[in-house]
Every structure is written in structure tokens, then in C-alpha cells.
Design a protein around this motif. Structure first.
Motif, PDB file in Angstrom:
ATOM      1  N   TYR A  35       9.686 -63.805 -10.207  1.00  0.00           N
ATOM      2  CA  TYR A  35       8.877 -63.878  -8.985  1.00  0.00           C
ATOM      3  C   TYR A  35       7.478 -63.319  -9.228  1.00  0.00           C
ATOM      4  O   TYR A  35       6.477 -63.959  -8.880  1.00  0.00           O
ATOM      5  N   LEU A  36       7.378 -62.147  -9.834  1.00  0.00           N
ATOM      6  CA  LEU A  36       6.069 -61.540 -10.082  1.00  0.00           C
ATOM      7  C   LEU A  36       5.261 -62.374 -11.075  1.00  0.00           C
ATOM      8  O   LEU A  36       4.047 -62.531 -10.925  1.00  0.00           O
ATOM      9  N   HIS A  37       5.929 -62.910 -12.077  1.00  0.00           N
ATOM     10  CA  HIS A  37       5.257 -63.757 -13.064  1.00  0.00           C
ATOM     11  C   HIS A  37       4.687 -65.008 -12.395  1.00  0.00           C
ATOM     12  O   HIS A  37       3.551 -65.406 -12.654  1.00  0.00           O
ATOM     13  N   LYS A  38       5.473 -65.619 -11.511  1.00  0.00           N
ATOM     14  CA  LYS A  38       5.036 -66.815 -10.786  1.00  0.00           C
ATOM     15  C   LYS A  38       3.790 -66.522  -9.948  1.00  0.00           C
ATOM     16  O   LYS A  38       2.887 -67.357  -9.846  1.00  0.00           O
ATOM     17  N   LEU A  39       3.728 -65.315  -9.379  1.00  0.00           N
ATOM     18  CA  LEU A  39       2.581 -64.926  -8.548  1.00  0.00           C
ATOM     19  C   LEU A  39       1.382 -64.437  -9.362  1.00  0.00           C
ATOM     20  O   LEU A  39       0.319 -64.201  -8.805  1.00  0.00           O
ATOM     21  N   GLY A  40       1.587 -64.244 -10.665  1.00  0.00           N
ATOM     22  CA  GLY A  40       0.499 -63.732 -11.504  1.00  0.00           C
ATOM     23  C   GLY A  40       0.242 -62.253 -11.318  1.00  0.00           C
ATOM     24  O   GLY A  40      -0.866 -61.771 -11.550  1.00  0.00           O
ATOM     25  N   MET A  41       1.265 -61.522 -10.916  1.00  0.00           N
ATOM     26  CA  MET A  41       1.132 -60.079 -10.684  1.00  0.00           C
ATOM     27  C   MET A  41       1.309 -59.307 -11.998  1.00  0.00           C
ATOM     28  O   MET A  41       2.202 -59.625 -12.776  1.00  0.00           O
ATOM     29  N   PRO A  42       0.485 -58.290 -12.231  1.00  0.00           N
ATOM     30  CA  PRO A  42       0.631 -57.485 -13.444  1.00  0.00           C
ATOM     31  C   PRO A  42       1.972 -56.744 -13.494  1.00  0.00           C
ATOM     32  O   PRO A  42       2.420 -56.190 -12.491  1.00  0.00           O
ATOM     33  N   PHE A  43       2.589 -56.769 -14.671  1.00  0.00           N
ATOM     34  CA  PHE A  43       3.837 -56.053 -14.947  1.00  0.00           C
ATOM     35  C   PHE A  43       3.709 -55.592 -16.397  1.00  0.00           C
ATOM     36  O   PHE A  43       3.762 -56.397 -17.322  1.00  0.00           O
ATOM     37  N   LEU A  44       3.512 -54.308 -16.586  1.00  0.00           N
ATOM     38  CA  LEU A  44       3.231 -53.729 -17.900  1.00  0.00           C
ATOM     39  C   LEU A  44       4.365 -52.840 -18.372  1.00  0.00           C
ATOM     40  O   LEU A  44       5.073 -52.258 -17.558  1.00  0.00           O
ATOM     41  N   VAL A  45       4.463 -52.694 -19.672  1.00  0.00           N
ATOM     42  CA  VAL A  45       5.377 -51.717 -20.250  1.00  0.00           C
ATOM     43  C   VAL A  45       4.616 -50.879 -21.265  1.00  0.00           C
ATOM     44  O   VAL A  45       3.600 -51.314 -21.818  1.00  0.00           O
ATOM     45  N   ALA A  46       5.122 -49.679 -21.493  1.00  0.00           N
ATOM     46  CA  ALA A  46       4.615 -48.797 -22.550  1.00  0.00           C
ATOM     47  C   ALA A  46       5.698 -48.743 -23.613  1.00  0.00           C
ATOM     48  O   ALA A  46       6.857 -48.438 -23.304  1.00  0.00           O
ATOM     49  N   GLU A  47       5.320 -49.044 -24.836  1.00  0.00           N
ATOM     50  CA  GLU A  47       6.275 -49.131 -25.926  1.00  0.00           C
ATOM     51  C   GLU A  47       5.905 -48.147 -27.031  1.00  0.00           C
ATOM     52  O   GLU A  47       4.748 -48.079 -27.446  1.00  0.00           O
ATOM     53  N   ALA A  48       6.889 -47.399 -27.511  1.00  0.00           N
ATOM     54  CA  ALA A  48       6.684 -46.476 -28.629  1.00  0.00           C
ATOM     55  C   ALA A  48       6.602 -47.272 -29.929  1.00  0.00           C
ATOM     56  O   ALA A  48       7.073 -48.411 -29.994  1.00  0.00           O
ATOM     57  N   PRO A  49       6.028 -46.674 -30.990  1.00  0.00           N
ATOM     58  CA  PRO A  49       5.990 -47.367 -32.286  1.00  0.00           C
ATOM     59  C   PRO A  49       7.376 -47.800 -32.767  1.00  0.00           C
ATOM     60  O   PRO A  49       7.507 -48.798 -33.471  1.00  0.00           O
ATOM     61  N   GLY A  78       9.587 -49.098 -30.979  1.00  0.00           N
ATOM     62  CA  GLY A  78      10.043 -50.218 -30.158  1.00  0.00           C
ATOM     63  C   GLY A  78      10.726 -49.784 -28.875  1.00  0.00           C
ATOM     64  O   GLY A  78      11.022 -50.618 -28.018  1.00  0.00           O
ATOM     65  N   GLN A  79      10.969 -48.487 -28.717  1.00  0.00           N
ATOM     66  CA  GLN A  79      11.621 -47.975 -27.504  1.00  0.00           C
ATOM     67  C   GLN A  79      10.669 -48.116 -26.312  1.00  0.00           C
ATOM     68  O   GLN A  79       9.481 -47.818 -26.418  1.00  0.00           O
ATOM     69  N   LEU A  80      11.202 -48.555 -25.194  1.00  0.00           N
ATOM     70  CA  LEU A  80      10.408 -48.646 -23.977  1.00  0.00           C
ATOM     71  C   LEU A  80      10.314 -47.266 -23.343  1.00  0.00           C
ATOM     72  O   LEU A  80      11.336 -46.622 -23.103  1.00  0.00           O
ATOM     73  N   LEU A  81       9.092 -46.816 -23.076  1.00  0.00           N
ATOM     74  CA  LEU A  81       8.852 -45.479 -22.537  1.00  0.00           C
ATOM     75  C   LEU A  81       8.636 -45.475 -21.034  1.00  0.00           C
ATOM     76  O   LEU A  81       8.813 -44.449 -20.378  1.00  0.00           O
ATOM     77  N   GLY A  82       8.216 -46.592 -20.484  1.00  0.00           N
ATOM     78  CA  GLY A  82       7.945 -46.669 -19.055  1.00  0.00           C
ATOM     79  C   GLY A  82       7.401 -48.038 -18.698  1.00  0.00           C
ATOM     80  O   GLY A  82       7.171 -48.876 -19.570  1.00  0.00           O
ATOM     81  N   TYR A  83       7.178 -48.240 -17.403  1.00  0.00           N
ATOM     82  CA  TYR A  83       6.633 -49.517 -16.951  1.00  0.00           C
ATOM     83  C   TYR A  83       5.841 -49.307 -15.673  1.00  0.00           C
ATOM     84  O   TYR A  83       5.964 -48.274 -14.995  1.00  0.00           O
ATOM     85  N   ALA A  84       5.008 -50.283 -15.377  1.00  0.00           N
ATOM     86  CA  ALA A  84       4.212 -50.278 -14.142  1.00  0.00           C
ATOM     87  C   ALA A  84       4.078 -51.716 -13.672  1.00  0.00           C
ATOM     88  O   ALA A  84       3.937 -52.634 -14.491  1.00  0.00           O
ATOM     89  N   LEU A  85       4.121 -51.902 -12.376  1.00  0.00           N
ATOM     90  CA  LEU A  85       3.977 -53.244 -11.822  1.00  0.00           C
ATOM     91  C   LEU A  85       3.387 -53.159 -10.431  1.00  0.00           C
ATOM     92  O   LEU A  85       3.362 -52.087  -9.814  1.00  0.00           O
ATOM     93  N   VAL A  86       2.899 -54.294  -9.969  1.00  0.00           N
ATOM     94  CA  VAL A  86       2.537 -54.430  -8.558  1.00  0.00           C
ATOM     95  C   VAL A  86       3.329 -55.595  -8.002  1.00  0.00           C
ATOM     96  O   VAL A  86       3.663 -56.544  -8.717  1.00  0.00           O
ATOM     97  N   SER A  87       3.640 -55.491  -6.724  1.00  0.00           N
ATOM     98  CA  SER A  87       4.357 -56.561  -6.031  1.00  0.00           C
ATOM     99  C   SER A  87       3.726 -56.727  -4.651  1.00  0.00           C
ATOM    100  O   SER A  87       3.046 -55.824  -4.155  1.00  0.00           O
ATOM    101  N   PRO A  88       3.928 -57.874  -4.034  1.00  0.00           N
ATOM    102  CA  PRO A  88       3.318 -58.098  -2.723  1.00  0.00           C
ATOM    103  C   PRO A  88       3.691 -56.998  -1.727  1.00  0.00           C
ATOM    104  O   PRO A  88       4.840 -56.566  -1.658  1.00  0.00           O
ATOM    105  N   TRP A  89       2.695 -56.563  -0.971  1.00  0.00           N
ATOM    106  CA  TRP A  89       2.911 -55.519   0.030  1.00  0.00           C
ATOM    107  C   TRP A  89       3.801 -56.056   1.151  1.00  0.00           C
ATOM    108  O   TRP A  89       4.738 -55.405   1.581  1.00  0.00           O
TER     109      TRP A  89
END
Length: 192
Positions: A72-86, A88-99
Motif C-alpha cells: 500500500y505505501l509503495h503504491k502511494l509512493g510513501m517513504p519507507f526506510l530501513v537502517a542496516e548494519a554492515p 546485514g542486520q536490520l537496526l530500525g525503520y521509519a515510514l510515513v503513512s496517510p494521516w
């Protein structure tokens, strides 16, 4: 000789002591989320569902729900980010979605930032929020709303305020989790 004098003489002077080994720097890279990240995103989020009041969700999200949200977020073009350690472990994420779902709200989004427990307190939340704001501007969004729990999320409120979010309201006793009533703090930032 007194015991304390003896102890002082037993230790090497500071200039002769070995320095403790340097801790490896906290390293990560920010990138767009991809479907393969969703199991780790789910685990990070579900940790907070089970252990904190920073989310009002009481039931763990399934991988199927995360896949639907991602699509859904991809279809809307909304940012969805991840933080990845060297590693390859995922450390966190951030996204926006419709209010809200009504079309008139299409330029206003709500942000979400979650860090793995071992990654908190190292500046990663700040990096994710900065990148999320930049990408939201690039996507043509105009307003970002943060809805933060009024208990146990003081660091999140402080972080948002450092980025220019302004408190626009509070709602008391709107959530009930872990046998207690919780409220929310609403913060807003205009993107220019």
C-alpha cells in the motif's frame, strides 16, 4: 603503612595503564525498505507491541499484514526506510503513512520510527527522522504528524521537537494497554 596508601601504590600511574580497547563505531546505512526486510521489521515492531506503550497495538502484526502495508505505501509512493548494519542486520525503520483516508488529506502523513532495542540511544532515530523528512519533501508531502504516547515516549517527543515539530494537541485517556489508561501527544511539522 595504611591500607589505603598500599592500595594507591599498587595501581599503576595513569600514563602507564593500558587504554581499554576502543569500541567499534556504530555503523549503518539507510536505504529503501524492500519486501525481504519485512520479517525483521515485523520483529522490531512486535517487540514494542509486547513490551511498551509507545504503540497502542496490543496484538502482534503478522507478516501478511506487513506485506499488505508495504504494498500500500509503495503504491502511494510513501517513504519507507530501513537502517542496516554492515552485517546485514536490520537496526530500525521509519515510514510515513496517510494521516487519514479522505482525499483532502493526501499531502499529510503520520510518521513511525522504531529501532531495535540494541540500536537505541546511538543517534539512529535522529538519522532516520532526518532522512524521512527529506524523502517526504521529495515525495511532495506537505505536513507530517507525529502521534506519540504521553507516557514512556519522552525521548520521541524531544527528538521530534529538535526537528521543528510543534505540539498541536493532547488527547487524554484514549488508549488502554497493560491495564492503564494512556493519552497521546500530537506534533506537526510543515515541510517547505
Amino acid at each position: 603503612m595504611l591500607e589505603e596508601e598500599y592500595q594507591q601504590r599498587r595501581t599503576l600511574p595513569p600514563h602507564l595503564r593500558k587504554a581499554p580497547p576502543a569500541e567499534a563505531p556504530f555503523a549503518y546505512r539507510l536505504r529503501d525498505a524492500v519486501p525481504a526486510d519485512l520479517p525483521a521489521v515485523r520483529e522490531i515492531y512486535n517487540y514494542y507491541v509486547a513490551n511498551s506503550t509507545v504503540t497502542f497495538d496490543e496484538d502482534a502484526m503478522t507478516l501478511r499484514e506487513w506485506k499488505a502495508k508495504f504494498a500500500y505505501l509503495h503504491k502511494l509512493g510513501m517513504p519507507f526506510l530501513v537502517a542496516e548494519a554492515p552485517s546485514g542486520q536490520l537496526l530500525g525503520y521509519a515510514l510515513v503513512s496517510p494521516w487519514k483516508q479522505k482525499r483532502a488529506y493526501r499531502f499529510t502523513v503520520e510518521n513511525s520510527i522504531y529501532l531495535g532495542p540494541a540500536a537505541s540511544g546511538k543517534g539512529l532515530g535522529r538519522a532516520l527522522l532526518a532522512e524521512l523528512i527529506d524523502r517526504s519533501k521529495a515525495a511532495g508531502l506537505k505536513e507530517i504528524i507525529a502521534v506519540v504516547a504521553d507516557q514512556g515516549a519522552e525521548a520521541s517527543i524531544a527528538l521530534h521537537e529538535k526537528f521543528g515539530f510543534v505540539e498541536i494537541g493532547r488527547m487524554g485517556r484514549v488508549g488502554f494497554k497493560f491495564d492503564r489508561w494512556l493519552g497521546t501527544v500530537l506534533l506537526q511539522k510543515t515541510l517547505k
